[in-house]
Design a protein around this motif. Structure first.
Motif, mmCIF file in Angstrom:
data_model
loop_
_atom_site.group_PDB
_atom_site.id
_atom_site.type_symbol
_atom_site.label_atom_id
_atom_site.label_comp_id
_atom_site.label_asym_id
_atom_site.label_seq_id
_atom_site.Cartn_x
_atom_site.Cartn_y
_atom_site.Cartn_z
ATOM 1 N N MET A 1 -6.196 -12.278 -5.665
ATOM 2 C CA MET A 1 -5.699 -11.091 -4.977
ATOM 3 C C MET A 1 -4.308 -11.338 -4.433
ATOM 4 N N THR A 2 -4.006 -12.593 -4.116
ATOM 5 C CA THR A 2 -2.666 -12.867 -3.599
ATOM 6 C C THR A 2 -1.693 -13.209 -4.717
ATOM 7 N N ASP A 3 -2.167 -13.183 -5.949
ATOM 8 C CA ASP A 3 -1.269 -13.491 -7.062
ATOM 9 C C ASP A 3 -0.437 -12.276 -7.413
ATOM 10 N N GLY A 4 0.726 -12.543 -7.957
ATOM 11 C CA GLY A 4 1.554 -11.456 -8.426
ATOM 12 C C GLY A 4 2.453 -10.899 -7.352
ATOM 13 N N PHE A 5 3.621 -10.485 -7.762
ATOM 14 C CA PHE A 5 4.567 -9.945 -6.803
ATOM 15 C C PHE A 5 4.318 -8.459 -6.610
ATOM 16 N N ILE A 6 4.672 -7.976 -5.424
ATOM 17 C CA ILE A 6 4.430 -6.580 -5.094
ATOM 18 C C ILE A 6 5.746 -5.913 -4.709
ATOM 19 N N SER A 7 5.718 -4.604 -4.634
ATOM 20 C CA SER A 7 6.892 -3.845 -4.231
ATOM 21 C C SER A 7 6.753 -3.418 -2.781
ATOM 22 N N CYS A 8 7.880 -3.348 -2.089
ATOM 23 C CA CYS A 8 7.884 -2.941 -0.689
ATOM 24 C C CYS A 8 7.321 -1.525 -0.549
ATOM 25 N N PRO A 9 6.366 -1.304 0.370
ATOM 26 C CA PRO A 9 5.788 0.037 0.533
ATOM 27 C C PRO A 9 6.791 1.042 1.105
ATOM 28 N N LYS A 10 7.898 0.568 1.663
ATOM 29 C CA LYS A 10 8.867 1.491 2.245
ATOM 30 C C LYS A 10 9.928 1.928 1.245
ATOM 31 N N ASP A 11 10.459 0.985 0.484
ATOM 32 C CA ASP A 11 11.586 1.316 -0.386
ATOM 33 C C ASP A 11 11.404 0.857 -1.828
ATOM 34 N N ALA A 12 10.210 0.330 -2.153
ATOM 35 C CA ALA A 12 9.862 -0.035 -3.536
ATOM 36 C C ALA A 12 10.680 -1.200 -4.082
ATOM 37 N N GLU A 13 11.409 -1.897 -3.223
ATOM 38 C CA GLU A 13 12.107 -3.097 -3.681
ATOM 39 C C GLU A 13 11.070 -4.181 -4.005
ATOM 40 N N PRO A 14 11.316 -4.958 -5.060
ATOM 41 C CA PRO A 14 10.415 -6.094 -5.316
ATOM 42 C C PRO A 14 10.479 -7.079 -4.145
ATOM 43 N N MET A 15 9.335 -7.460 -3.642
ATOM 44 C CA MET A 15 9.315 -8.362 -2.494
ATOM 45 C C MET A 15 9.398 -9.800 -2.979
ATOM 46 N N GLU A 16 9.985 -10.640 -2.153
ATOM 47 C CA GLU A 16 10.135 -12.040 -2.511
ATOM 48 C C GLU A 16 9.112 -12.874 -1.760
ATOM 49 N N THR A 65 17.954 -5.408 8.557
ATOM 50 C CA THR A 65 19.209 -4.688 8.710
ATOM 51 C C THR A 65 19.024 -3.225 9.055
ATOM 52 N N ARG A 66 17.798 -2.743 9.025
ATOM 53 C CA ARG A 66 17.615 -1.303 9.212
ATOM 54 C C ARG A 66 17.008 -0.987 10.571
ATOM 55 N N GLU A 67 17.337 0.178 11.049
ATOM 56 C CA GLU A 67 16.685 0.682 12.244
ATOM 57 C C GLU A 67 15.251 1.083 11.877
ATOM 58 N N PRO A 68 14.349 1.044 12.846
ATOM 59 C CA PRO A 68 12.976 1.480 12.557
ATOM 60 C C PRO A 68 12.948 2.922 12.069
ATOM 61 N N ASP A 69 12.124 3.178 11.095
ATOM 62 C CA ASP A 69 12.026 4.517 10.529
ATOM 63 C C ASP A 69 11.080 5.378 11.343
ATOM 64 N N GLU A 70 11.239 6.677 11.175
ATOM 65 C CA GLU A 70 10.326 7.610 11.828
ATOM 66 C C GLU A 70 9.040 7.776 11.031
ATOM 67 N N ARG A 71 9.044 7.346 9.792
ATOM 68 C CA ARG A 71 7.837 7.409 8.957
ATOM 69 C C ARG A 71 7.298 8.827 8.814
ATOM 70 N N PRO A 72 8.016 9.702 8.141
ATOM 71 C CA PRO A 72 7.508 11.064 7.936
ATOM 72 C C PRO A 72 6.248 11.076 7.072
ATOM 73 N N GLN A 73 6.073 10.061 6.251
ATOM 74 C CA GLN A 73 4.891 10.007 5.401
ATOM 75 C C GLN A 73 4.216 8.658 5.571
ATOM 76 N N PRO A 74 2.889 8.642 5.402
ATOM 77 C CA PRO A 74 2.204 7.348 5.461
ATOM 78 C C PRO A 74 2.672 6.452 4.322
ATOM 79 N N LEU A 75 2.711 5.167 4.604
ATOM 80 C CA LEU A 75 3.047 4.221 3.546
ATOM 81 C C LEU A 75 1.848 4.046 2.632
ATOM 82 N N LEU A 76 2.128 3.700 1.389
ATOM 83 C CA LEU A 76 1.064 3.418 0.440
ATOM 84 C C LEU A 76 0.952 1.906 0.248
#
Ligand code: ZN
Ligand code: ZN
Length: 133
Positions: A1-16, A65-76
């Protein structure tokens, strides 16, 4: 379950993948958010009892580097795409994080993770979680 890289739930960037002591966590290079799989929070706290790793974690948070978001939508959830639940805690300082009720994963914004080095805050967060493992 911990294998494999995932994308950031906020901006879809590949996580390191970053290793703190014995714990491998996923961090977004764009927003500085950190993803923890179920059980990794406990493992991380054990690791953080060592000062050298605590300093590393503080350094990670400073990269945000970013300010906290207001989160208009739930993260996936990046693993199973379930809508995540947002938790807020205001007792001593502001902290907000998201959890997946399906897989138990957690997402922290940049700057929030170092708060976990405070033991009492960690325990409060743990009590707020929908799952106990
Ligand atoms: Zn991100
Ligand atoms: Zn999930």
């Amino acid at each position: 379950m911990t294998d494999g890289f995932i994308s950031c739930p906020k901006d879809a960037e590949p996580m390191e993948r970053i290793t703190l002591g014995t714990v491998a966590i996923d961090r977004c290079p764009a927003c500085g958010g950190v993803w923890l799989d179920r059980g990794e929070l406990d493992a991380l706290r054990r690791t953080l009892l060592k000062d050298e790793h605590r300093a590393t974690l503080d350094a990670l948070d400073e990269l945000g580097t970013r300010e906290p978001d207001e989160r208009p939508q739930p993260l996936l959830c990046p693993r199973d795409h379930t809508r995540m639940s947002t938790h807020r805690h205001h007792a001593q300082r502001h902290i907000e994080f998201d959890t997946c009720t399906k897989c138990g994963g957690m997402f922290f914004d940049a700057g929030e993770l170092s708060d976990l080095t405070e033991f009492t805050l960690f325990e409060r967060i743990r009590a707020m979680l929908p799952h106990r493992s």
